[in-house]
Design an enzyme around this catalytic site. Structure first.
Site, PDB file in Angstrom:
ATOM      1  N   CYS A   2      10.274   4.569 -13.292  1.00  0.00           N
ATOM      2  CA  CYS A   2      11.110   5.757 -13.165  1.00  0.00           C
ATOM      3  C   CYS A   2      10.379   6.883 -13.875  1.00  0.00           C
ATOM      4  O   CYS A   2       9.414   6.655 -14.581  1.00  0.00           O
ATOM      5  CB  CYS A   2      12.447   5.540 -13.850  1.00  0.00           C
ATOM      6  SG  CYS A   2      13.327   4.101 -13.223  1.00  0.00           S
ATOM      7  N   ARG A  27       7.084   8.912  -8.896  1.00  0.00           N
ATOM      8  CA  ARG A  27       7.296   7.649  -9.624  1.00  0.00           C
ATOM      9  C   ARG A  27       8.596   6.953  -9.200  1.00  0.00           C
ATOM     10  O   ARG A  27       8.837   5.812  -9.544  1.00  0.00           O
ATOM     11  CB  ARG A  27       7.375   7.906 -11.132  1.00  0.00           C
ATOM     12  CG  ARG A  27       6.088   8.391 -11.743  1.00  0.00           C
ATOM     13  CD  ARG A  27       6.307   8.661 -13.209  1.00  0.00           C
ATOM     14  NE  ARG A  27       6.662   7.454 -13.930  1.00  0.00           N
ATOM     15  CZ  ARG A  27       5.784   6.629 -14.465  1.00  0.00           C
ATOM     16  NH1 ARG A  27       4.511   6.867 -14.370  1.00  0.00           N
ATOM     17  NH2 ARG A  27       6.190   5.554 -15.102  1.00  0.00           N
ATOM     18  N   TRP A  74      13.667   4.821  -9.860  1.00  0.00           N
ATOM     19  CA  TRP A  74      13.132   3.867  -8.889  1.00  0.00           C
ATOM     20  C   TRP A  74      13.852   2.571  -9.245  1.00  0.00           C
ATOM     21  O   TRP A  74      13.550   1.925 -10.237  1.00  0.00           O
ATOM     22  CB  TRP A  74      11.622   3.738  -9.053  1.00  0.00           C
ATOM     23  CG  TRP A  74      11.035   2.619  -8.262  1.00  0.00           C
ATOM     24  CD1 TRP A  74      10.758   1.361  -8.708  1.00  0.00           C
ATOM     25  CD2 TRP A  74      10.662   2.640  -6.890  1.00  0.00           C
ATOM     26  NE1 TRP A  74      10.224   0.617  -7.685  1.00  0.00           N
ATOM     27  CE2 TRP A  74      10.154   1.369  -6.562  1.00  0.00           C
ATOM     28  CE3 TRP A  74      10.698   3.615  -5.892  1.00  0.00           C
ATOM     29  CZ2 TRP A  74       9.693   1.050  -5.290  1.00  0.00           C
ATOM     30  CZ3 TRP A  74      10.240   3.280  -4.624  1.00  0.00           C
ATOM     31  CH2 TRP A  74       9.739   2.020  -4.340  1.00  0.00           C
ATOM     32  N   ASN A 100      13.171   3.904 -18.644  1.00  0.00           N
ATOM     33  CA  ASN A 100      12.193   3.471 -17.652  1.00  0.00           C
ATOM     34  C   ASN A 100      11.691   2.105 -18.107  1.00  0.00           C
ATOM     35  O   ASN A 100      11.174   1.984 -19.216  1.00  0.00           O
ATOM     36  CB  ASN A 100      11.041   4.491 -17.597  1.00  0.00           C
ATOM     37  CG  ASN A 100       9.863   4.001 -16.775  1.00  0.00           C
ATOM     38  OD1 ASN A 100      10.035   3.187 -15.875  1.00  0.00           O
ATOM     39  ND2 ASN A 100       8.685   4.503 -17.091  1.00  0.00           N
ATOM     40  N   GLY A 101      11.873   1.087 -17.287  1.00  0.00           N
ATOM     41  CA  GLY A 101      11.431  -0.255 -17.678  1.00  0.00           C
ATOM     42  C   GLY A 101      12.418  -1.297 -17.202  1.00  0.00           C
ATOM     43  O   GLY A 101      13.318  -1.002 -16.405  1.00  0.00           O
ATOM     44  N   GLU A 483      -6.487 -10.231   5.219  1.00  0.00           N
ATOM     45  CA  GLU A 483      -6.090  -9.044   4.458  1.00  0.00           C
ATOM     46  C   GLU A 483      -7.312  -8.195   4.092  1.00  0.00           C
ATOM     47  O   GLU A 483      -7.263  -6.963   4.150  1.00  0.00           O
ATOM     48  CB  GLU A 483      -5.307  -9.484   3.202  1.00  0.00           C
ATOM     49  CG  GLU A 483      -4.889  -8.372   2.252  1.00  0.00           C
ATOM     50  CD  GLU A 483      -3.975  -7.306   2.845  1.00  0.00           C
ATOM     51  OE1 GLU A 483      -3.501  -7.464   3.973  1.00  0.00           O
ATOM     52  OE2 GLU A 483      -3.780  -6.276   2.178  1.00  0.00           O
ATOM     53  N   LYS A 487      -7.782  -4.324   5.233  1.00  0.00           N
ATOM     54  CA  LYS A 487      -8.056  -3.208   4.311  1.00  0.00           C
ATOM     55  C   LYS A 487      -9.257  -2.409   4.805  1.00  0.00           C
ATOM     56  O   LYS A 487      -9.246  -1.184   4.800  1.00  0.00           O
ATOM     57  CB  LYS A 487      -8.352  -3.701   2.881  1.00  0.00           C
ATOM     58  CG  LYS A 487      -7.200  -4.247   2.084  1.00  0.00           C
ATOM     59  CD  LYS A 487      -6.153  -3.244   1.690  1.00  0.00           C
ATOM     60  CE  LYS A 487      -5.103  -3.099   2.721  1.00  0.00           C
ATOM     61  NZ  LYS A 487      -3.893  -3.715   2.816  1.00  0.00           N
ATOM     62  N   GLU A 490      -8.300  -0.410   7.994  1.00  0.00           N
ATOM     63  CA  GLU A 490      -7.320   0.659   7.745  1.00  0.00           C
ATOM     64  C   GLU A 490      -7.949   1.916   7.170  1.00  0.00           C
ATOM     65  O   GLU A 490      -7.632   3.015   7.587  1.00  0.00           O
ATOM     66  CB  GLU A 490      -6.261   0.170   6.741  1.00  0.00           C
ATOM     67  CG  GLU A 490      -5.181  -0.687   7.313  1.00  0.00           C
ATOM     68  CD  GLU A 490      -4.219  -1.164   6.226  1.00  0.00           C
ATOM     69  OE1 GLU A 490      -3.014  -1.084   6.449  1.00  0.00           O
ATOM     70  OE2 GLU A 490      -4.669  -1.615   5.146  1.00  0.00           O
ATOM     71  N   HIS A 506     -16.479 -21.308  16.852  1.00  0.00           N
ATOM     72  CA  HIS A 506     -15.830 -21.204  18.167  1.00  0.00           C
ATOM     73  C   HIS A 506     -15.857 -19.775  18.701  1.00  0.00           C
ATOM     74  O   HIS A 506     -15.021 -19.410  19.516  1.00  0.00           O
ATOM     75  CB  HIS A 506     -14.388 -21.704  18.069  1.00  0.00           C
ATOM     76  CG  HIS A 506     -14.300 -23.141  17.651  1.00  0.00           C
ATOM     77  ND1 HIS A 506     -14.756 -24.173  18.432  1.00  0.00           N
ATOM     78  CD2 HIS A 506     -13.850 -23.713  16.507  1.00  0.00           C
ATOM     79  CE1 HIS A 506     -14.569 -25.323  17.804  1.00  0.00           C
ATOM     80  NE2 HIS A 506     -14.026 -25.067  16.620  1.00  0.00           N
ATOM     81  N   LYS A 605       2.837   4.973   6.093  1.00  0.00           N
ATOM     82  CA  LYS A 605       3.198   4.060   4.999  1.00  0.00           C
ATOM     83  C   LYS A 605       4.367   3.178   5.415  1.00  0.00           C
ATOM     84  O   LYS A 605       4.398   1.999   5.146  1.00  0.00           O
ATOM     85  CB  LYS A 605       3.563   4.893   3.759  1.00  0.00           C
ATOM     86  CG  LYS A 605       3.906   4.071   2.534  1.00  0.00           C
ATOM     87  CD  LYS A 605       2.682   3.375   2.009  1.00  0.00           C
ATOM     88  CE  LYS A 605       2.979   2.293   1.010  1.00  0.00           C
ATOM     89  NZ  LYS A 605       1.926   1.269   1.001  1.00  0.00           N
TER      90      LYS A 605
HETATM   91  C1  G6P Z   1       2.488  -0.278   7.716  1.00  0.00           C
HETATM   92  C2  G6P Z   1       1.678  -0.053   6.457  1.00  0.00           C
HETATM   93  C3  G6P Z   1       1.133  -1.381   5.935  1.00  0.00           C
HETATM   94  C4  G6P Z   1       2.261  -2.365   5.737  1.00  0.00           C
HETATM   95  C5  G6P Z   1       3.103  -2.540   7.010  1.00  0.00           C
HETATM   96  C6  G6P Z   1       4.374  -3.321   6.723  1.00  0.00           C
HETATM   97  O1  G6P Z   1       1.647  -0.679   8.744  1.00  0.00           O
HETATM   98  O2  G6P Z   1       0.622   0.842   6.716  1.00  0.00           O
HETATM   99  O3  G6P Z   1       0.456  -1.175   4.726  1.00  0.00           O
HETATM  100  O4  G6P Z   1       1.741  -3.606   5.366  1.00  0.00           O
HETATM  101  O5  G6P Z   1       3.504  -1.256   7.494  1.00  0.00           O
HETATM  102  O6  G6P Z   1       5.169  -2.563   5.863  1.00  0.00           O
HETATM  103  P1  G6P Z   1       6.299  -3.142   4.937  1.00  0.00           P
HETATM  104  O7  G6P Z   1       6.857  -1.945   4.227  1.00  0.00           O
HETATM  105  O8  G6P Z   1       7.325  -3.768   5.869  1.00  0.00           O
HETATM  106  O9  G6P Z   1       5.697  -4.142   4.040  1.00  0.00           O
END
Ligand code: G6P
Length: 610
Positions: A2, A27, A74, A100-101, A483, A487, A490, A506, A605
């Protein structure tokens, strides 16, 4: 995560608090509030949603005060609403605070306070602190002493600012585990969770350390420990720009979030392990734990990075809970009329808790009568609200579009869920304890890996012009290969694919030549020998190899071009470590290519549309 800000001096604190909260909004942004003193009266104004909504509400009230505190939330305990927003006050409204915590022992403290007759208005862990301090004030201690005594009973983390209408000349602040900085002005003093909130007014700051309490008056500052030892604090001059400060001094939010992972994983674990029983305690699952343990099948549904976390979850659940587990993309699940049986439990993993496909899949499963469970980061998000039960990851707001800290927190929570179920089935106390102990060591192991940042940056320099990447791993590290490739795709726009290492023969092996970098995730586990054979196959075809290996593995250096060494842990937790160098590799390559790391092209996002 927060944001907190406070002011004491000769000016009207209200605009200072609002400006500070706007700077802190990144935050946390689900609700906000301020508390001020006017003629020894406390006035608290709170609002669900953004700070701008709070600002509108405050404008109509025409408030003026020389002392006040503000908070942007948050959520961690309790949904985002006005009642759970800060400040929280004692029952007679004379004392209020912002926090905050996370307070780990808040259940125990709350029980004791309820017995003493305290009434709770919110569902937050923070509210226990205000009543606890009040209980010492009622015994005749002054504010500072009451805060110290209360904090001696509190377990967990806090950045706190406290105001008491009967001692209107001061703000008492305290810190443990959550950031807190005091700003020193001329005839005025400030407090904030980070300097961005107060930098417009002063560049002179004092950083509080864990276990310290400070007393801010308009023209003085003093500090003690919570055990009442006087301490001298040094004043620092801030030289960073506001923009740099928002990113914690890092060039990008993504790097900041990668670097935060020791802390975010710690937060995911905090208060959730029962050492003596070698198990975990997850409040959000307590009502369904029997049903979950007895489930005949677990389904995990998610998108993107969260789906990769689900794949690791599958390995964990099947190895330790011995429950057949299937992982499916939410977008596929929702449209194919999936078979859902009576004893199925379905986890929906989502950082945002708002991803359209995951939400729709969850609603479909719920309609079919399944036990639907959430693993979400955003408290009060749609998935968190609509599932039957669930666990929050507590990773704090993730701003960078490419998910990093949310992923490692999801893996941590999946490990805690595994522990919870497996201990109720066949896992022994001793084995449970091993997992719990290893989990607790993960944050410091991540710290160690993050120290390799410069080394990884050099490797990135070598590979920044590559047009393809192949990521290979086995077992628990196959999802890490996926993953790592995601990354890279992306943020660096380099075509990258992840495969189970054995599948290479294969198909992907046809792609290998001196222009194809191959990243092997090769920690020492039961498939190590096999992966070494795969490395040799790539080597024989001239591929350039980066290996993620264990610290004590000196043999692998001879076979590959670059090694990034990570500490050892048990197999199920290894992905939390092996993914970190892959995040950094993708990050540095994208930076070297001059790309917008935090907002890569075409991506969002939170994908709230189909
Ligand atoms: C979008 C974001 C990814 C994320 C995916 C799922 O594609 O760019 O980074 O993994 O959505 O999002 P979520 O909020 O459901 O984990």
């Amino acid at each position: 995560m927060c944001g907190i800000v406070g002011y004491i001096g000769n000016k009207n604190c209200v605009p200072i608090l609002i400006n500070g909260l706007k700077r802190l909004e990144y935050r946390g942004y689900d609700s906000a509030g301020i508390g001020i003193l006017t003629d020894d009266n406390a006035i608290i104004v709170k609002q669900k949603g953004k700070v701008s909504l709070l600002e509108e509400k405050i404008e109509e009230l025409n408030l003026y005060s020389n002392i006040g505190i503000g908070h942007t939330r948050w959520a961690t305990h309790g949904i985002p609403n006005e009642m759970n927003a800060h400040p929280h006050s004692n029952n007679d409204g004379t004392l209020f605070l912002i926090h905050n915590g996370i307070i780990e022992n808040f259940h125990v403290l709350k029980k004791g306070l309820l017995k003493l007759g305290y009434q709770f208005k919110s569902e937050t862990d923070s509210e226990v602190i205000v009543h606890l301090i009040d209980s010492f004030l009622k015994k005749g201690f002054d504010l500072t002493k009451s805060v110290q005594l209360a904090l001696n009973e509190v377990e967990g983390t806090y950045g706190l600012a406290i105001v008491y209408s009967k001692e209107p000349d001061k703000i008492v602040v305290a810190r443990k585990g959550s950031p807190l900085v005091v700003g020193i002005g001329d005839g005025e003093n400030f407090v904030a969770s980070d300097v961005s909130a107060i930098l417009a007014y002063t560049k002179q700051v004092i950083y509080l350390e864990d276990g310290e309490v400070a007393i801010l008056k308009k023209d003085s500052f003093s500090a003690k420990t919570i055990y009442d030892k006087e301490i001298e604090k040094e004043v620092h001059e801030i030289t960073m720009s506001l923009d740099e400060i928002d990113r914690g001094g890092y060039a990008h939010f993504m790097l900041k979030e990668i670097m935060e992972q020791p802390e975010t994983v710690r937060n995911s674990i905090r208060g959730r392990i029962i050492d003596e029983d070698g198990t975990s305690i997850l409040g959000g699952l307590s009502d369904v734990v029997n049903e979950l343990t007895d489930s005949k099948r677990i389904l995990i549904t998610a998108c993107g990075t969260s789906w990769h976390a689900g794949l690791v979850g599958e390995y964990m659940f099947e190895q330790f809970c011995r429950i057949p587990t299937e992982v499916e993309y939410a977008s596929e699940f929702r449209y194919r009329n999936p078979i859902i049986e009576k004893n199925d439990a379905i986890f929906f993993i989502s950082q945002s808790g708002e991803t359209a496909d995951t939400l729709a899949a969850m609603r479909e499963a719920k309609m079919k009568g399944a036990l639907v469970l959430g693993i979400c980061n955003v408290v009060g998000s749609s998935i968190a609200r609509e599932t039957n039960a669930g666990v929050y990851t507590h990773a704090g707001p993730e701003i960078g579009v490419a998910s990093t800290k949310a992923f490692t927190s999801q893996l941590t929570v999946l490990a805690l869920i595994t522990l919870l179920i497996a201990r109720r089935k066949n896992l022994s106390r001793v084995d449970g304890k091993t997992i719990a102990d290893e989990l607790k060591l993960i944050p410091e192991k991540i710290e160690k890996i993050l120290k390799l940042n410069n080394e990884i940056e050099k490797i990135a320099e070598e590979f920044k012009d590559a047009t393809n990447f192949l990521y290979l791993g086995r077992g628990y590290n196959f999802p890490v290969a996926l993953e790592g490739a995601l990354k890279m795709k992306e943020i660096s726009y380099i075509h990258a694919e992840g495969y189970p290492a054995a599948e290479m023969k294969h198909g992907p092996i046809a792609l290998i030549d001196e222009n194809m970098p191959v990243v092997f995730i090769a920690p020492k586990d039961s498939t190590y020998e096999k992966i070494i054979s795969n490395i040799q196959e790539v080597k024989a075809r001239g591929g350039r190899i980066i290996a993620i290996a264990n610290e004590d593995d000196n043999e692998i250096d001879k076979l590959v071009d670059y090694t990034i060494k990570v500490p050892q842990t048990i197999r199920m937790l290894m992905p939390i470590l092996t993914v970190i160098p892959l995040q950094l590799l993708a990050y540095h390559i994208a930076v070297k290519k001059g790309l917008n790391v935090d907002q890569p092209r075409n991506l969002a996002k939170s994908v709230t549309v189909e």
